[in-house]
Design an enzyme around this catalytic site. Structure first.
Site, mmCIF file in Angstrom:
data_model
loop_
_atom_site.group_PDB
_atom_site.id
_atom_site.type_symbol
_atom_site.label_atom_id
_atom_site.label_comp_id
_atom_site.label_asym_id
_atom_site.label_seq_id
_atom_site.Cartn_x
_atom_site.Cartn_y
_atom_site.Cartn_z
ATOM 1 N N THR A 10 -59.685 -33.198 -19.585
ATOM 2 C CA THR A 10 -59.003 -31.899 -19.651
ATOM 3 C C THR A 10 -57.544 -32.087 -19.246
ATOM 4 O O THR A 10 -57.140 -33.173 -18.811
ATOM 5 C CB THR A 10 -59.628 -30.907 -18.655
ATOM 6 O OG1 THR A 10 -59.528 -31.487 -17.350
ATOM 7 C CG2 THR A 10 -61.081 -30.593 -18.996
ATOM 8 N N CYS A 13 -56.135 -33.841 -15.320
ATOM 9 C CA CYS A 13 -57.184 -34.701 -14.742
ATOM 10 C C CYS A 13 -56.640 -36.094 -14.427
ATOM 11 O O CYS A 13 -57.402 -36.968 -13.997
ATOM 12 C CB CYS A 13 -58.403 -34.768 -15.654
ATOM 13 S SG CYS A 13 -58.132 -35.736 -17.143
ATOM 14 N N SER A 16 -51.870 -38.915 -17.502
ATOM 15 C CA SER A 16 -50.524 -39.513 -17.494
ATOM 16 C C SER A 16 -50.340 -40.421 -16.286
ATOM 17 O O SER A 16 -49.647 -41.444 -16.369
ATOM 18 C CB SER A 16 -49.450 -38.416 -17.493
ATOM 19 O OG SER A 16 -49.610 -37.611 -18.630
ATOM 20 N N GLU A 87 -49.948 -37.937 -24.550
ATOM 21 C CA GLU A 87 -50.013 -36.672 -25.311
ATOM 22 C C GLU A 87 -50.444 -36.976 -26.756
ATOM 23 O O GLU A 87 -49.913 -36.422 -27.720
ATOM 24 C CB GLU A 87 -48.655 -35.926 -25.279
ATOM 25 C CG GLU A 87 -48.087 -35.666 -23.896
ATOM 26 C CD GLU A 87 -48.893 -34.676 -23.034
ATOM 27 O OE1 GLU A 87 -49.858 -34.071 -23.542
ATOM 28 O OE2 GLU A 87 -48.566 -34.549 -21.832
ATOM 29 N N ALA A 88 -51.448 -37.851 -26.859
ATOM 30 C CA ALA A 88 -51.872 -38.344 -28.174
ATOM 31 C C ALA A 88 -52.507 -37.246 -29.025
ATOM 32 O O ALA A 88 -52.603 -37.395 -30.245
ATOM 33 C CB ALA A 88 -52.846 -39.509 -28.000
HETATM 34 N N1 LIG Z 1 -49.661 -32.170 -4.866
HETATM 35 C C1 LIG Z 1 -50.582 -33.014 -5.314
HETATM 36 N N2 LIG Z 1 -51.179 -33.878 -4.482
HETATM 37 C C2 LIG Z 1 -52.107 -34.748 -4.924
HETATM 38 N N3 LIG Z 1 -52.507 -34.815 -6.200
HETATM 39 C C3 LIG Z 1 -51.950 -33.980 -7.067
HETATM 40 C C4 LIG Z 1 -50.966 -33.032 -6.690
HETATM 41 N N4 LIG Z 1 -50.604 -32.344 -7.783
HETATM 42 C C5 LIG Z 1 -51.339 -32.837 -8.805
HETATM 43 N N5 LIG Z 1 -52.151 -33.807 -8.361
HETATM 44 C C6 LIG Z 1 -53.085 -34.591 -9.135
HETATM 45 O O1 LIG Z 1 -52.424 -35.031 -10.276
HETATM 46 C C7 LIG Z 1 -53.347 -35.119 -11.328
HETATM 47 C C8 LIG Z 1 -52.685 -34.621 -12.592
HETATM 48 O O2 LIG Z 1 -51.964 -35.695 -13.019
HETATM 49 P P1 LIG Z 1 -51.401 -35.843 -14.495
HETATM 50 O O3 LIG Z 1 -51.377 -37.318 -14.713
HETATM 51 O O4 LIG Z 1 -50.120 -35.088 -14.577
HETATM 52 O O5 LIG Z 1 -52.547 -35.133 -15.350
HETATM 53 P P2 LIG Z 1 -52.776 -35.052 -16.931
HETATM 54 O O6 LIG Z 1 -51.844 -36.019 -17.593
HETATM 55 O O7 LIG Z 1 -54.221 -35.381 -17.126
HETATM 56 O O8 LIG Z 1 -52.497 -33.616 -17.296
HETATM 57 C C9 LIG Z 1 -54.532 -34.262 -10.969
HETATM 58 O O9 LIG Z 1 -55.664 -35.130 -10.949
HETATM 59 C C10 LIG Z 1 -54.242 -33.767 -9.607
HETATM 60 O O10 LIG Z 1 -55.345 -34.026 -8.783
HETATM 61 C C1 LIG Z 2 -55.116 -26.688 -24.288
HETATM 62 C C2 LIG Z 2 -53.815 -26.843 -24.983
HETATM 63 C C3 LIG Z 2 -52.783 -27.553 -24.397
HETATM 64 N N1 LIG Z 2 -51.600 -27.674 -25.037
HETATM 65 C C4 LIG Z 2 -50.502 -28.421 -24.392
HETATM 66 C C5 LIG Z 2 -50.148 -28.007 -22.992
HETATM 67 C C6 LIG Z 2 -49.515 -29.276 -22.422
HETATM 68 O O1 LIG Z 2 -48.152 -29.286 -22.788
HETATM 69 C C7 LIG Z 2 -50.281 -30.388 -23.154
HETATM 70 C C8 LIG Z 2 -51.338 -31.042 -22.310
HETATM 71 O O2 LIG Z 2 -50.702 -31.821 -21.336
HETATM 72 P P1 LIG Z 2 -51.487 -32.451 -20.067
HETATM 73 O O3 LIG Z 2 -50.572 -33.564 -19.651
HETATM 74 O O4 LIG Z 2 -52.820 -32.936 -20.541
HETATM 75 O O5 LIG Z 2 -51.613 -31.373 -19.052
HETATM 76 O O6 LIG Z 2 -50.908 -29.765 -24.278
HETATM 77 C C9 LIG Z 2 -51.418 -27.136 -26.284
HETATM 78 O O7 LIG Z 2 -50.351 -27.290 -26.897
HETATM 79 N N2 LIG Z 2 -52.429 -26.442 -26.879
HETATM 80 C C10 LIG Z 2 -53.616 -26.260 -26.273
HETATM 81 O O8 LIG Z 2 -54.512 -25.593 -26.852
#
Ligand SMILES: Nc1ncnc2c1ncn2[C@@H]1O[C@H](COP(=O)(O)OP(=O)(O)O)[C@@H](O)[C@H]1O
Ligand SMILES: Cc1cn([C@H]2C[C@H](O)[C@@H](COP(=O)(O)O)O2)c(=O)[nH]c1=O
EC number: 2.7.1.21
Length: 215
Positions: A10, A13, A16, A87-88
């Site tokens: 999701t 999670c 990145s 962001e694949a």
């Molecule tokens: N302030 C924080 N302290 C510790 N972990 C954090 C904090 N903010 C976000 N996270 C962690 O960072 C992760 C989100 O990282 P990110 O790589 O940006 O996610 P994604 O790319 O999957 O959207 C989450 O698992 C969250 O637990």
């Molecule tokens: C569910 C959903 C997400 N998006 C966009 C929102 C964010 O810019 C990215 C996801 O980034 P993350 O690093 O995994 O948090 O996707 C979207 O454009 N459309 C959607 O339905």
């Protein structure tokens, strides 16, 4: 054997973050990565994590041939030992085919990171192609949680905290944007019921659902 790996999960999670860790570990050993991203929240040509780390990336454009880009890069005598694509879900299916060709014809590992489904729980075309072509699909181990405490498996789009089901598939945004357009991760049960943290809180406070006193 080089592989095409799809790291999925999701929003929020840690995808990145893992991409940046893979990049760090390999570059620390003298390897050189080609980093692709598209529409990262930090801006064009960036791969960023919510933990605050960020690195430069090649911003993928519509119609760009990623295989040709790498062939061109290598034929100029520049290095690429592996490929990261963040962001694949925003890549076109043809671009995923090109990444598979990078693995098979150029012998490079390709690590792709993205969400599988959109706010309507429909596959993004790029993610669908990744599921079809990847050697491995890895679901991230750090589980994002729904407000109810269950494992979050779905991405909801919210406006003012309420879940919406109409709109464009791609709207760049973030979680924890209560007053604006944003996203919230939910378990399937609450995604189906369109019940976000805000609407659950409002329902709990509503006089209609308060326990009726016996008197
Ligand atoms: N302030 C924080 N302290 C510790 N972990 C954090 C904090 N903010 C976000 N996270 C962690 O960072 C992760 C989100 O990282 P990110 O790589 O940006 O996610 P994604 O790319 O999957 O959207 C989450 O698992 C969250 O637990
Ligand atoms: C569910 C959903 C997400 N998006 C966009 C929102 C964010 O810019 C990215 C996801 O980034 P993350 O690093 O995994 O948090 O996707 C979207 O454009 N459309 C959607 O339905």
């Amino acid at each position: 054997m080089p592989e095409l790996v799809f790291f999925s999960g999701t929003m929020d999670c840690g995808k990145s973050t893992l991409a940046l860790q893979i990049e760090h570990n390999r570059s620390a050993r003298g390897l050189s990565g080609m980093i692709f991203s598209r529409d990262d929240r930090a801006g064009e040509g960036k791969l960023s994590s919510r933990l605050g780390l960020v690195t430069d990336a090649v911003e993928v454009e519509d119609g760009q041939d990623l295989y040709a880009y790498l062939v061109d890069h290598l034929s100029q005598g520049r290095r690429a030992d592996y490929v990261i694509a963040d962001e694949a879900q925003f890549l076109a299916p043809e671009q995923i085919d090109q990444l598979a060709r990078v693995v098979d014809d150029l012998g490079l590992d390709v690590y792709a990171f993205g969400i599988t489904t959109d706010f309507r729980s429909k596959l993004f075309p790029g993610s669908q192609r990744l599921v079809e072509l990847a050697d491995r699909v890895e679901v991230l181990q750090v589980e994002a949680l729904c407000w109810c405490g269950a494992r979050a498996t779905h991405n909801a789009r919210t406006i003012g905290g309420e879940m919406v089901v109409e709109g464009a598939q791609v709207v760049v945004g973030d979680v924890n944007q209560p007053d604006d357009i944003g996203y919230e991760v939910l378990c399937r049960r609450h995604h189906r019921r369109r019940m976000t943290a805000a609407t659950a809180r409002a329902a709990a406070l509503s006089p209609d659902v308060l326990p009726v006193s016996a008197s």
